[in-house]
Design a protein around this motif. Structure first.
Motif, mmCIF file in Angstrom:
data_model
loop_
_atom_site.group_PDB
_atom_site.id
_atom_site.type_symbol
_atom_site.label_atom_id
_atom_site.label_comp_id
_atom_site.label_asym_id
_atom_site.label_seq_id
_atom_site.Cartn_x
_atom_site.Cartn_y
_atom_site.Cartn_z
ATOM 1 N N ASN A 268 0.867 -1.326 0.111
ATOM 2 C CA ASN A 268 0.065 0.039 0.098
ATOM 3 C C ASN A 268 0.794 1.237 -0.013
ATOM 4 N N TYR A 269 0.948 1.915 -0.904
ATOM 5 C CA TYR A 269 1.590 3.097 -1.216
ATOM 6 C C TYR A 269 0.795 4.177 -1.881
ATOM 7 N N TYR A 290 -10.464 -3.014 -3.427
ATOM 8 C CA TYR A 290 -10.220 -3.988 -4.628
ATOM 9 C C TYR A 290 -9.421 -5.150 -4.236
ATOM 10 N N MET A 291 -8.424 -4.911 -3.322
ATOM 11 C CA MET A 291 -7.730 -6.145 -3.085
ATOM 12 C C MET A 291 -8.683 -7.094 -1.903
ATOM 13 N N ARG A 292 -9.387 -6.252 -1.162
ATOM 14 C CA ARG A 292 -10.404 -7.351 -0.297
ATOM 15 C C ARG A 292 -11.190 -7.984 -1.151
ATOM 16 N N GLY A 293 -11.583 -7.532 -2.272
ATOM 17 C CA GLY A 293 -12.585 -8.046 -3.155
ATOM 18 C C GLY A 293 -12.033 -9.193 -3.965
ATOM 19 N N LEU A 294 -10.708 -9.258 -4.218
ATOM 20 C CA LEU A 294 -10.135 -10.343 -5.091
ATOM 21 C C LEU A 294 -10.635 -11.710 -4.685
ATOM 22 N N LYS A 295 -10.382 -11.997 -3.358
ATOM 23 C CA LYS A 295 -11.184 -13.206 -2.749
ATOM 24 C C LYS A 295 -12.373 -12.960 -2.007
ATOM 25 N N ARG A 296 -12.890 -11.671 -1.874
ATOM 26 C CA ARG A 296 -14.042 -11.389 -0.954
ATOM 27 C C ARG A 296 -13.713 -11.907 0.414
ATOM 28 N N LYS A 297 -12.476 -11.527 1.111
ATOM 29 C CA LYS A 297 -12.205 -11.872 2.191
ATOM 30 C C LYS A 297 -11.080 -10.889 2.543
ATOM 31 N N ASN A 298 -10.903 -10.969 4.196
ATOM 32 C CA ASN A 298 -9.706 -10.237 4.569
ATOM 33 C C ASN A 298 -8.468 -10.576 3.881
ATOM 34 N N PHE A 299 -7.629 -9.579 4.142
ATOM 35 C CA PHE A 299 -6.246 -9.393 3.327
ATOM 36 C C PHE A 299 -5.295 -8.988 4.501
ATOM 37 N N TRP A 300 -4.042 -9.017 3.682
ATOM 38 C CA TRP A 300 -2.922 -8.395 4.762
ATOM 39 C C TRP A 300 -2.263 -7.368 3.668
ATOM 40 N N ILE A 301 -1.778 -6.323 4.605
ATOM 41 C CA ILE A 301 -0.877 -5.590 3.883
ATOM 42 C C ILE A 301 0.578 -5.960 4.384
ATOM 43 N N THR A 302 1.494 -6.054 3.259
ATOM 44 C CA THR A 302 2.832 -6.526 3.427
ATOM 45 C C THR A 302 3.820 -5.169 3.275
ATOM 46 N N GLN A 329 -6.587 3.132 8.139
ATOM 47 C CA GLN A 329 -7.469 3.067 7.009
ATOM 48 C C GLN A 329 -7.353 1.665 6.495
ATOM 49 N N GLY A 330 -6.277 1.028 6.386
ATOM 50 C CA GLY A 330 -6.027 -0.270 5.791
ATOM 51 C C GLY A 330 -6.535 -1.305 6.671
ATOM 52 N N ILE A 331 -6.330 -1.284 8.005
ATOM 53 C CA ILE A 331 -7.153 -2.084 8.950
ATOM 54 C C ILE A 331 -8.578 -2.142 8.899
ATOM 55 N N ALA A 332 -9.172 -1.042 8.873
ATOM 56 C CA ALA A 332 -10.638 -0.399 8.718
ATOM 57 C C ALA A 332 -11.186 -1.231 7.662
ATOM 58 N N ARG A 333 -10.383 -1.412 6.542
ATOM 59 C CA ARG A 333 -10.924 -1.779 5.288
ATOM 60 C C ARG A 333 -10.587 -3.339 4.967
ATOM 61 N N GLY A 334 -10.327 -3.892 6.054
ATOM 62 C CA GLY A 334 -10.274 -5.381 5.819
ATOM 63 C C GLY A 334 -8.838 -5.946 6.168
ATOM 64 N N ALA A 335 -7.800 -5.180 6.300
ATOM 65 C CA ALA A 335 -6.299 -5.570 6.397
ATOM 66 C C ALA A 335 -6.372 -6.352 7.875
ATOM 67 N N GLU A 336 -6.008 -7.441 8.116
ATOM 68 C CA GLU A 336 -5.813 -8.159 9.350
ATOM 69 C C GLU A 336 -4.631 -8.482 9.928
ATOM 70 N N ALA A 337 -3.546 -8.099 9.081
ATOM 71 C CA ALA A 337 -2.248 -8.247 9.271
ATOM 72 C C ALA A 337 -1.361 -6.766 8.596
ATOM 73 N N LEU A 338 -0.204 -6.603 9.167
ATOM 74 C CA LEU A 338 0.173 -5.323 8.438
ATOM 75 C C LEU A 338 1.677 -5.009 8.715
ATOM 76 N N THR A 339 2.544 -5.267 7.929
ATOM 77 C CA THR A 339 4.016 -5.154 8.024
ATOM 78 C C THR A 339 4.388 -3.899 7.157
ATOM 79 N N TYR A 340 5.457 -3.345 7.923
ATOM 80 C CA TYR A 340 5.866 -1.890 7.330
ATOM 81 C C TYR A 340 7.134 -2.002 6.519
ATOM 82 N N PHE A 341 7.310 -1.451 5.405
ATOM 83 C CA PHE A 341 8.487 -1.439 4.578
ATOM 84 C C PHE A 341 9.104 -0.042 4.797
ATOM 85 N N ARG A 342 10.090 -0.244 5.453
ATOM 86 C CA ARG A 342 10.751 -1.437 5.881
ATOM 87 C C ARG A 342 11.233 -0.836 7.408
ATOM 88 N N TYR A 343 12.064 -1.693 8.036
ATOM 89 C CA TYR A 343 12.301 -1.422 9.366
ATOM 90 C C TYR A 343 13.269 -0.253 9.356
#
Length: 647
Positions: A268-269, A290-302, A329-343
């Motif tokens: 997510n940029y 759009y990402m959540r809709g690809l499988k119509r389920k929660n997704f991750w932000i990597t 915003q990402g979590i609110a819209r269905g991201a159930e994991a999030l990793t930041y680029f980069r440490y």
């Protein structure tokens, strides 16, 4: 809930590892993402595999109770492999190889690439098949990104011809369906068929559509071969792929890539190098949905961001709390994991200006503490945020239709993705969730479905849509619906929209491509009598059969034709938007549709999201995208502040 960072220990002195892991853990992380660009480190010479470096990293991560997302390293092929097979480099133009040195520089159709990619993935996964600290496997990295979805080498030409030979029973069948009698392009054999590279005028639209399908299938086959390797070695592995943005404009169908994944992940940029400002809040939301809709389920932000980004040109620096707000915003819209680029931002290589949580000075400052506070806060709502996110409205996209517009744009002003976002924005502004889904998914659960620019007619999908309407759904169609057949050709003896005439209760008499967004005057009829507005981009002159006119064109040549209509079909209704509408008219029409289906709307000031998550137990997100304070009811929010309230 997995929260953490993307970490590249191979890019740093190994003596820094312990301190880095300590800081990552202190920040509130429970996972790190590693390995995705380290092919050479794992295989310095052909067939000599060494995973000892990552053995050490994983063991140290275990000491700090940090789990691992391990990326397979096939996005960056080693130099020794290109030395051995220099023809493995892809070609943007026939006969002109790109240079080794970036990423995704390989041709996926080179016969040796799949062999070596499968070998490294097999050895890697076999080595770690019993490693419980690895909680997920990431396949490759951002497939199809940065132009890597195209190649015009001899391998691709041969495989394209084989693709066509497999698809069509014989060359006569292809000639008929392509209409190759035009311009004397009839083929005697499949090996005469060209790739759609530069020519005088343009290539056959059917050829170009098959090329789009072939390009997508090429990457699909590669990804699925990698997935099969992991499934065979670790049957219960959790498998994901991290998608780049801009999926609606790629030469690869993201929805096909998603089919065999357990998890869709997104990088997510909201801002990138050279941008003066981030993209608009509703555009960020659209990409997430759009990402959540690809499988119509929660997704991750990597890949979430904290700092400015860019390769050669750096961009806008997120203001204090702004990047943190994008995480909410990402979590609110269905991201159930999030990793930041980069440490920590890199000090060498092409991404030196992709700033991380820590900068090159290696000091814990504002960004570090923002991440720490975000992780601490969001963990409180883990159970609710892992529940499915439900929407009663869907916007449907279709790879073949989007490809058809890439092939023949039809209007200089028509950008299908941007125009689709205008419809999406209406719901975003009213804090209503929308599923942005591929045409392959089921439609039954929705009260409202928008099919923007579904220009390629597919009988099976049309039957699905007709059943949806008859059972009580509300369907919104736009101009340029069902113009082409499955071969990307016009249809003889049929009125537009082909196959949708009865459903929409109309037919198209004539069409016009326009050179302005608001050059048409529209006047309301029936329940919109007295309402006026504007339209543009493209228009279809609609003749109603059973439909009711809502708006007509108001000009001296075409004032007898309808511009917007509504038709009743058994229990449901079909709206048809015959031209591009200004925002005011979208509001007028969509307001009435929302009222009819009794979907609650909450129109807030621009830049303020107020959205809810949860089923039995609910929380509400208040997200201020503005660089100034706002007040909502009795709640005051600082610039870029986000709050969560239990309700």
């Amino acid at each position: 809930m997995w929260l953490g960072v993307d970490y590249y220990p191979e890019q740093w002195n190994i003596n820094m590892l312990e301190e880095d892991l300590k800081n990552i853990k202190e920040m509130g992380s429970n996972v790190i993402r590693i390995g995705e660009f380290a092919w050479h480190l794992m295989e310095r010479e052909e067939g000599k595999y060494d995973f000892s470096f990552f053995d050490y990293v994983i063991e140290k991560a275990r000491e700090y109770d940090l789990k691992i997302i391990f990326g397979t390293p096939t996005a960056t092929i080693p130099a020794w492999l290109i030395k051995k097979y220099p023809d493995m480099l892809l070609e943007y133009e026939p006969g002109r190889k790109i240079s080794y040195g970036g990423r995704h520089t390989n041709c996926y159709n080179h016969p040796m690439f799949e062999k070596y990619a499968n070998n490294i993935t097999t050895k890697l996964v076999e080595h770690y098949k019993d490693e419980k600290n690895i909680i997920a496997w990431q396949m490759d990295n951002e497939l199809g990104h940065e132009g890597s979805d195209l190649c015009y080498c001899d391998n691709c030409k041969k495989q394209f011809q084989n693709f066509l030979k497999k698809k069509y029973e014989n060359i006569e069948e292809l000639n008929i369906r392509y209409g190759t009698a035009f311009w004397s392009q009839t083929y005697n054999d499949f090996d005469e068929i060209p790739m759609p590279t530069k020519t005088i005028a343009t290539h056959n639209p059917s050829l170009r559509m098959d090329w789009e399908r072939f390009r997508s299938e090429t990457i699909e086959k590669f990804l699925n071969s990698q997935i099969r390797i992991i499934r065979e070695i670790i049957p219960d592995a959790l498998i994901l792929h991290d998608f780049a943005g801009g999926g609606m404009s790629k030469h690869v169908d993201y929805s096909k890539l998603a089919e065999n994944l357990d998890i869709v992940a997104f990088n997510n940029y909201p801002v990138w190098g050279g941008q003066k400002d981030p993209i608009k809040p509703y555009e960020i939301a659209f990409a997430l949905d759009y990402m959540r809709g690809l499988k119509r389920k929660n997704f991750w932000i990597t890949e979430g961001i904290m700092g400015a980004q860019g390769h050669d040109i750096t961009g806008y620096t997120p203001r204090p709390n702004q990047a943190k707000m994008w995480s909410y915003q990402g979590i609110a819209r269905g991201a159930e994991a999030l990793t930041y680029f980069r440490y920590r931002g890199g000090i060498k290589g092409a991404e030196q200006f992709c700033y991380g949580i820590l900068d090159a000075d290696n000091k814990k400052r504002r960004k570090y503490h923002e991440v720490k506070s975000f992780f601490s806060d969001i963990k409180k709502y883990k159970d609710i945020l892992e529940e499915p996110l439900n929407s009663e409205i869907a916007i449907v996209h279709d790879f073949q239709s989007l490809a058809s517009f890439r092939i023949q744009q039809q209007s200089l002003l028509l950008n299908c993705e941007e125009e689709t976002k205008k419809y999406y924005k209406y719901f975003y502004d009213r804090n209503i969730y929308v599923d942005v889904i591929p045409s392959s998914l089921d439609l039954k659960k929705y009260k409202i479905i928008i099919l923007p620019f579904l220009t390629v007619q597919d009988d099976e999908f049309r039957k699905k849509v007709e059943s949806y309407v008859k059972e009580g759904g509300i369907l919104i169609l736009t101009y340029r619906t069902s113009v082409k057949d499955i071969d990307n050709n016009l249809v003889l003896n049929e009125f537009l929209p082909v196959g949708y005439n009865k459903m929409a209760g109309l037919y198209v008499e004539e069409i016009e491509s326009l050179q302005d967004y608001d050059c048409l005057k529209l006047v309301g009829e029936n329940e919109y009598n007295g309402v006026e507005g504007k339209g543009g981009i493209f228009r279809e002159m609609l003749v109603c059969t059973t439909a009711k006119t809502l708006f007509k064109y108001s000009d001296k040549f075409y004032n007898e034709f309808s511009a917007v209509t509504k038709n009743k079909l058994e229990k449901g209704k079909v709206y048809y938007l015959g031209c591009g509408l200004e925002e005011k008219l979208i509001h007028v029409i969509f307001d009435d549709i929302l009222e009819e289906v009794k979907i609650k709307s909450n129109l807030t000031i621009e830049g303020l999201e107020v959205i809810e998550r949860g089923n039995d137990k609910k929380i509400r997100f208040y997200i201020n995208h503005n660089d100034f304070p706002v007040t909502y009811q009795n709640l005051s929010l600082d610039p870029f502040e986000c709050r969560i309230e239990e309700i």
